[in-house]
Design a protein around this motif. Structure first.
Motif, PDB file in Angstrom:
ATOM      1  N   GLY A 172       0.831  -1.235  -0.078  1.00 17.48           N
ATOM      2  CA  GLY A 172      -0.027  -0.003   0.035  1.00 17.48           C
ATOM      3  C   GLY A 172       0.727   1.157  -0.022  1.00 17.48           C
ATOM      4  O   GLY A 172       2.031   1.237   0.253  1.00 17.48           O
ATOM      5  N   TRP A 173       0.308   2.538  -0.362  1.00 18.96           N
ATOM      6  CA  TRP A 173       0.992   3.602  -0.428  1.00 18.96           C
ATOM      7  C   TRP A 173       0.406   4.712   0.257  1.00 18.96           C
ATOM      8  O   TRP A 173      -0.946   4.874  -0.128  1.00 18.96           O
ATOM      9  CB  TRP A 173       1.194   4.037  -1.828  1.00 18.96           C
ATOM     10  N   ASP A 174       0.660   5.533   1.013  1.00 20.62           N
ATOM     11  CA  ASP A 174       0.219   6.886   1.528  1.00 20.62           C
ATOM     12  C   ASP A 174       0.866   7.736   0.288  1.00 20.62           C
ATOM     13  O   ASP A 174       1.894   8.418   0.482  1.00 20.62           O
ATOM     14  CB  ASP A 174       0.865   7.076   2.913  1.00 20.62           C
ATOM     15  N   LEU A 175      -0.255   8.434  -0.369  1.00 16.81           N
ATOM     16  CA  LEU A 175       0.026   9.245  -1.387  1.00 16.81           C
ATOM     17  C   LEU A 175      -0.163  10.826  -1.098  1.00 16.81           C
ATOM     18  O   LEU A 175      -0.434  11.639  -1.884  1.00 16.81           O
ATOM     19  CB  LEU A 175      -0.613   8.881  -2.648  1.00 16.81           C
ATOM     20  N   ALA A 176      -0.229  11.142   0.001  1.00 17.77           N
ATOM     21  CA  ALA A 176      -0.708  12.391   0.490  1.00 17.77           C
ATOM     22  C   ALA A 176       0.105  13.366  -0.029  1.00 17.77           C
ATOM     23  O   ALA A 176      -0.288  14.733  -0.645  1.00 17.77           O
ATOM     24  CB  ALA A 176      -0.156  12.642   2.037  1.00 17.77           C
ATOM     25  N   HIS A 177       1.316  13.509  -0.436  1.00 16.18           N
ATOM     26  CA  HIS A 177       2.257  14.585  -1.156  1.00 16.18           C
ATOM     27  C   HIS A 177       2.370  14.047  -2.371  1.00 16.18           C
ATOM     28  O   HIS A 177       3.219  14.496  -3.233  1.00 16.18           O
ATOM     29  CB  HIS A 177       3.603  14.528  -0.217  1.00 16.18           C
ATOM     30  N   ALA A 178       1.948  13.050  -2.989  1.00 16.42           N
ATOM     31  CA  ALA A 178       2.254  12.486  -4.392  1.00 16.42           C
ATOM     32  C   ALA A 178       0.985  12.774  -5.253  1.00 16.42           C
ATOM     33  O   ALA A 178       1.056  13.063  -6.523  1.00 16.42           O
ATOM     34  CB  ALA A 178       2.614  11.225  -4.396  1.00 16.42           C
ATOM     35  N   ALA A 179      -0.115  12.705  -4.782  1.00 14.50           N
ATOM     36  CA  ALA A 179      -1.433  12.719  -5.642  1.00 14.50           C
ATOM     37  C   ALA A 179      -1.563  14.209  -6.043  1.00 14.50           C
ATOM     38  O   ALA A 179      -1.625  15.164  -5.175  1.00 14.50           O
ATOM     39  CB  ALA A 179      -2.813  12.416  -4.795  1.00 14.50           C
ATOM     40  N   GLY A 180      -1.635  14.346  -7.275  1.00 14.62           N
ATOM     41  CA  GLY A 180      -1.596  15.644  -7.842  1.00 14.62           C
ATOM     42  C   GLY A 180      -0.385  16.526  -7.994  1.00 14.62           C
ATOM     43  O   GLY A 180      -0.348  17.624  -8.528  1.00 14.62           O
ATOM     44  N   ASN A 181       0.545  15.820  -7.549  1.00  9.73           N
ATOM     45  CA  ASN A 181       1.998  16.277  -7.708  1.00  9.73           C
ATOM     46  C   ASN A 181       2.881  15.698  -8.702  1.00  9.73           C
ATOM     47  O   ASN A 181       3.374  16.279  -9.542  1.00  9.73           O
ATOM     48  CB  ASN A 181       2.714  16.183  -6.314  1.00  9.73           C
ATOM     49  N   VAL A 182       2.758  14.373  -8.789  1.00  5.99           N
ATOM     50  CA  VAL A 182       3.779  13.748  -9.947  1.00  5.99           C
ATOM     51  C   VAL A 182       2.731  12.795 -10.676  1.00  5.99           C
ATOM     52  O   VAL A 182       1.650  12.432 -10.469  1.00  5.99           O
ATOM     53  CB  VAL A 182       4.587  12.811  -9.203  1.00  5.99           C
ATOM     54  N   GLU A 183       3.058  12.068 -11.784  1.00  9.79           N
ATOM     55  CA  GLU A 183       2.169  11.449 -12.539  1.00  9.79           C
ATOM     56  C   GLU A 183       2.422   9.753 -11.939  1.00  9.79           C
ATOM     57  O   GLU A 183       3.310   9.361 -11.625  1.00  9.79           O
ATOM     58  CB  GLU A 183       2.820  11.187 -13.944  1.00  9.79           C
ATOM     59  N   LEU A 184       1.135   9.336 -11.395  1.00 13.67           N
ATOM     60  CA  LEU A 184       1.164   8.058 -10.781  1.00 13.67           C
ATOM     61  C   LEU A 184       0.461   6.905 -11.748  1.00 13.67           C
ATOM     62  O   LEU A 184      -0.335   7.388 -12.806  1.00 13.67           O
ATOM     63  CB  LEU A 184       0.241   8.238  -9.752  1.00 13.67           C
ATOM     64  N   LYS A 185       0.650   5.805 -11.812  1.00 16.21           N
ATOM     65  CA  LYS A 185       0.082   4.602 -12.401  1.00 16.21           C
ATOM     66  C   LYS A 185      -0.039   3.510 -11.419  1.00 16.21           C
ATOM     67  O   LYS A 185       0.477   2.456 -11.714  1.00 16.21           O
ATOM     68  CB  LYS A 185       1.028   4.195 -13.471  1.00 16.21           C
ATOM     69  N   LEU A 186      -0.995   3.686 -10.744  1.00 10.49           N
ATOM     70  CA  LEU A 186      -1.176   2.548  -9.640  1.00 10.49           C
ATOM     71  C   LEU A 186      -1.977   1.437 -10.273  1.00 10.49           C
ATOM     72  O   LEU A 186      -1.386   0.202  -9.822  1.00 10.49           O
ATOM     73  CB  LEU A 186      -2.278   3.186  -8.753  1.00 10.49           C
ATOM     74  N   HIS A 187      -2.502   1.433 -11.306  1.00 10.84           N
ATOM     75  CA  HIS A 187      -3.203   0.200 -11.671  1.00 10.84           C
ATOM     76  C   HIS A 187      -2.052  -0.602 -12.585  1.00 10.84           C
ATOM     77  O   HIS A 187      -1.815  -1.948 -12.333  1.00 10.84           O
ATOM     78  CB  HIS A 187      -4.444   0.516 -12.867  1.00 10.84           C
ATOM     79  N   ASP A 188      -1.310   0.150 -13.249  1.00 11.83           N
ATOM     80  CA  ASP A 188      -0.170  -0.433 -14.168  1.00 11.83           C
ATOM     81  C   ASP A 188       1.024  -0.987 -13.426  1.00 11.83           C
ATOM     82  O   ASP A 188       1.552  -2.051 -13.678  1.00 11.83           O
ATOM     83  CB  ASP A 188       0.093   0.430 -15.265  1.00 11.83           C
ATOM     84  N   TRP A 189       1.084  -0.377 -12.291  1.00 12.49           N
ATOM     85  CA  TRP A 189       2.024  -0.674 -11.301  1.00 12.49           C
ATOM     86  C   TRP A 189       1.629  -1.901 -10.146  1.00 12.49           C
ATOM     87  O   TRP A 189       2.359  -2.280  -9.475  1.00 12.49           O
ATOM     88  CB  TRP A 189       2.520   0.271 -10.409  1.00 12.49           C
ATOM     89  N   GLU A 286       4.941  18.252 -16.430  1.00  8.75           N
ATOM     90  CA  GLU A 286       6.171  18.578 -17.249  1.00  8.75           C
ATOM     91  C   GLU A 286       6.546  20.000 -16.875  1.00  8.75           C
ATOM     92  O   GLU A 286       7.636  20.480 -16.780  1.00  8.75           O
ATOM     93  CB  GLU A 286       5.618  18.599 -18.881  1.00  8.75           C
ATOM     94  N   LYS A 287       5.462  20.904 -16.618  1.00  4.40           N
ATOM     95  CA  LYS A 287       6.046  22.267 -15.879  1.00  4.40           C
ATOM     96  C   LYS A 287       6.659  22.136 -14.576  1.00  4.40           C
ATOM     97  O   LYS A 287       7.498  22.970 -14.316  1.00  4.40           O
ATOM     98  CB  LYS A 287       4.585  23.153 -15.870  1.00  4.40           C
ATOM     99  N   SER A 288       5.976  21.451 -13.927  1.00  5.36           N
ATOM    100  CA  SER A 288       6.655  20.992 -12.470  1.00  5.36           C
ATOM    101  C   SER A 288       8.076  20.837 -12.438  1.00  5.36           C
ATOM    102  O   SER A 288       8.844  21.283 -11.549  1.00  5.36           O
ATOM    103  CB  SER A 288       5.804  20.027 -11.759  1.00  5.36           C
ATOM    104  N   ILE A 289       8.559  19.947 -13.342  1.00  5.20           N
ATOM    105  CA  ILE A 289       9.999  19.641 -13.491  1.00  5.20           C
ATOM    106  C   ILE A 289      10.690  20.926 -13.770  1.00  5.20           C
ATOM    107  O   ILE A 289      12.047  21.102 -13.227  1.00  5.20           O
ATOM    108  CB  ILE A 289      10.035  18.613 -14.419  1.00  5.20           C
ATOM    109  N   LYS A 290      10.331  21.607 -14.723  1.00  2.00           N
ATOM    110  CA  LYS A 290      10.937  22.736 -15.226  1.00  2.00           C
ATOM    111  C   LYS A 290      11.084  24.083 -14.090  1.00  2.00           C
ATOM    112  O   LYS A 290      12.157  24.634 -13.987  1.00  2.00           O
ATOM    113  CB  LYS A 290      10.177  23.618 -16.429  1.00  2.00           C
ATOM    114  N   LEU A 291       9.800  23.892 -13.243  1.00  2.00           N
ATOM    115  CA  LEU A 291      10.111  25.027 -12.100  1.00  2.00           C
ATOM    116  C   LEU A 291      10.882  24.562 -11.085  1.00  2.00           C
ATOM    117  O   LEU A 291      11.617  25.462 -10.748  1.00  2.00           O
ATOM    118  CB  LEU A 291       8.502  24.999 -11.537  1.00  2.00           C
ATOM    119  N   THR A 292      10.909  23.363 -10.882  1.00  2.00           N
ATOM    120  CA  THR A 292      11.478  22.742  -9.423  1.00  2.00           C
ATOM    121  C   THR A 292      12.922  22.826  -9.989  1.00  2.00           C
ATOM    122  O   THR A 292      14.170  23.134  -9.342  1.00  2.00           O
ATOM    123  CB  THR A 292      11.366  21.537  -9.094  1.00  2.00           C
TER     124      THR A 292
END
Length: 401
Positions: A172-189, A286-292
């Motif tokens: 299981g994963w706690d995605l508190a800081h990941a959901a809406g932040n990075v691209e996730l593929k929970l089903h495929d993973w 994509e924009k997030s990576i450039k900003l960071t």
């Protein structure tokens, strides 16, 4: 706050005033009946976390949902009873894991916590995989954060999940800081379950309703696993027959317990619709990576930036960056550790820098004893925001030097 949120909430206030409880079935706005208000969420939420629509739902809040899911997925045996998780996880995760093992008659020895090696600022993936290999036969559940709240590290969810599964563990994963932040593929993973909040990167308001994921392989069989159940997870056609028969909806919706706050749901909906208008999480990432990357570049150019080795011999005010340098190993976050530290906040470097930033309009986050988290968020932050923030950090440190 999304610009559409006030209207969304006001529409429900008007419905409440005009029709009261009747709005459950006779809402003034067609399609907004309260009885099914949260069923619009899965189609909007599933692309954010890389899930099928029948694998996601909204309910409760983060730790409530994590505890609820662990009730179903943590089924310890005499030989396989341990939970592995991040040593630096948010404290509420520790509370949840500790009390889950206690509820089953175990003590803290049933917890395996993995932290960074001495001299390192974050946990290497290979160290996690090695720990799973060495302890996997005794582990019931592996449950890490998707993104480490303190350092900003984006864990390799795919590799960790696959390794844990190879040893017979549920993941299981706690995605508190990941959901809406990075691209996730929970089903495929092939993740088993996950929980997250919507009040961080998903902008759904303070204390917003939470979200959760359950792999569809666990909801196809209506007899699968007991759960913390309620009537909102029961067959909707029979819900109001008040039968003493639990017939769970064959999807993540079947794990819901009570009817949700309408105001919470429409706030979440307005946020998810805004993500959709922005082009979705892939475009924002994509924009997030450039900003960071840009924020990191100008932080490196600061006269007050030091490497870990340089920091060991530097006595004057300065900072190091805890977050991984690889953009694929972090989200929209850079965690700056300030030195020197002083227990007296009026003399502490981090506290003084944080105050200066806040006094000058920068909203960031302090994590004691000496870390400031910067989150250049793509949906509303700009490159100019990053430049101004770093300029103010330099100004604050110059006053302390």
């Amino acid at each position: 706050m999304p610009k559409s949120t006030p209207d969304a909430i006001n529409n429900e206030l008007k419905a409440w005033a005009a029709r009261g409880v009747e709005s459950h079935f006779k809402h003034p706005i067609k399609g907004n009946d309260w009885v099914s208000v949260d069923q619009k969420i899965p189609s909007l939420l599933s692309p954010i976390v890389g899930a099928l629509e029948n694998e996601v739902a909204c309910m409760g809040t983060l730790t409530m949902n994590l505890n609820s899911l662990l009730t179903s997925f943590y089924k310890p045996t005499e030989k396989r009873f341990k939970i592995m998780f991040d040593k630096g996880a948010f404290p509420s995760d520790y509370y949840a894991m500790l009390n889950q093992v206690r509820l089953h008659g175990f003590d803290e020895n049933a917890l395996i916590q993995i932290g960074p090696k001495e001299g390192e600022t974050y946990v290497k993936t290979e160290d996690i995989l090695k720990a799973i290999e060495e302890n996997g036969d005794s582990i019931a559940v592996v449950c890490f954060p998707g993104i480490q709240y303190y350092t900003g590290q984006f864990f390799n969810i795919e590799k960790i999940t696959a390794k844990a599964h190879s040893k017979g563990c549920l993941v299981g994963w706690d995605l508190a800081h990941a959901a809406g932040n990075v691209e996730l593929k929970l089903h495929d993973w092939n993740v088993d379950f996950a929980a997250w909040c919507h009040y961080k990167y998903l902008n759904s308001g303070p204390g917003a309703i939470g979200g959760f994921f359950i792999n569809e392989k666990y909801t196809k069989d209506e007899d699968w696993k007991p759960r913390l159940a309620g009537w909102w997870g029961n067959n909707a056609e029979d819900r109001f027959k008040m039968l003493e028969q639990f017939d769970p909806i064959p999807s993540a919706l079947g794990f819901r317990q009570s009817n949700p706050s309408v105001f919470d749901v429409v706030s979440l909906q307005s946020s998810l619709e805004t993500f959709q208008k922005c082009g979705g999480i892939k475009k924002l990432r994509e924009k997030s990576i450039k900003l960071t990357n840009y924020a990191e570049k100008i932080l490196h150019e600061s006269p007050y930036y030091k490497t870990i080795e340089e920091s060991k011999t530097t006595k004057s005010p300065h900072f190091i960056i805890l977050t991984p340098e690889n953009p694929d190993e972090r989200g929209a976050q850079l965690s700056l550790l300030f030195k020197p530290h002083n227990d007296d906040a009026s003399k502490d470097t981090m506290e003084q820098v944080f105050k200066y930033l806040n006094d000058h309009g920068v909203i960031c986050d302090e994590r004691r004893p000496n870390v400031i988290r910067l989150g250049p968020t793509p949906s509303y932050n700009t490159f100019t925001n990053c430049f101004d923030c770093v300029t103010l950090i330099n100004e604050a440190l110059a006053q302390l030097s």
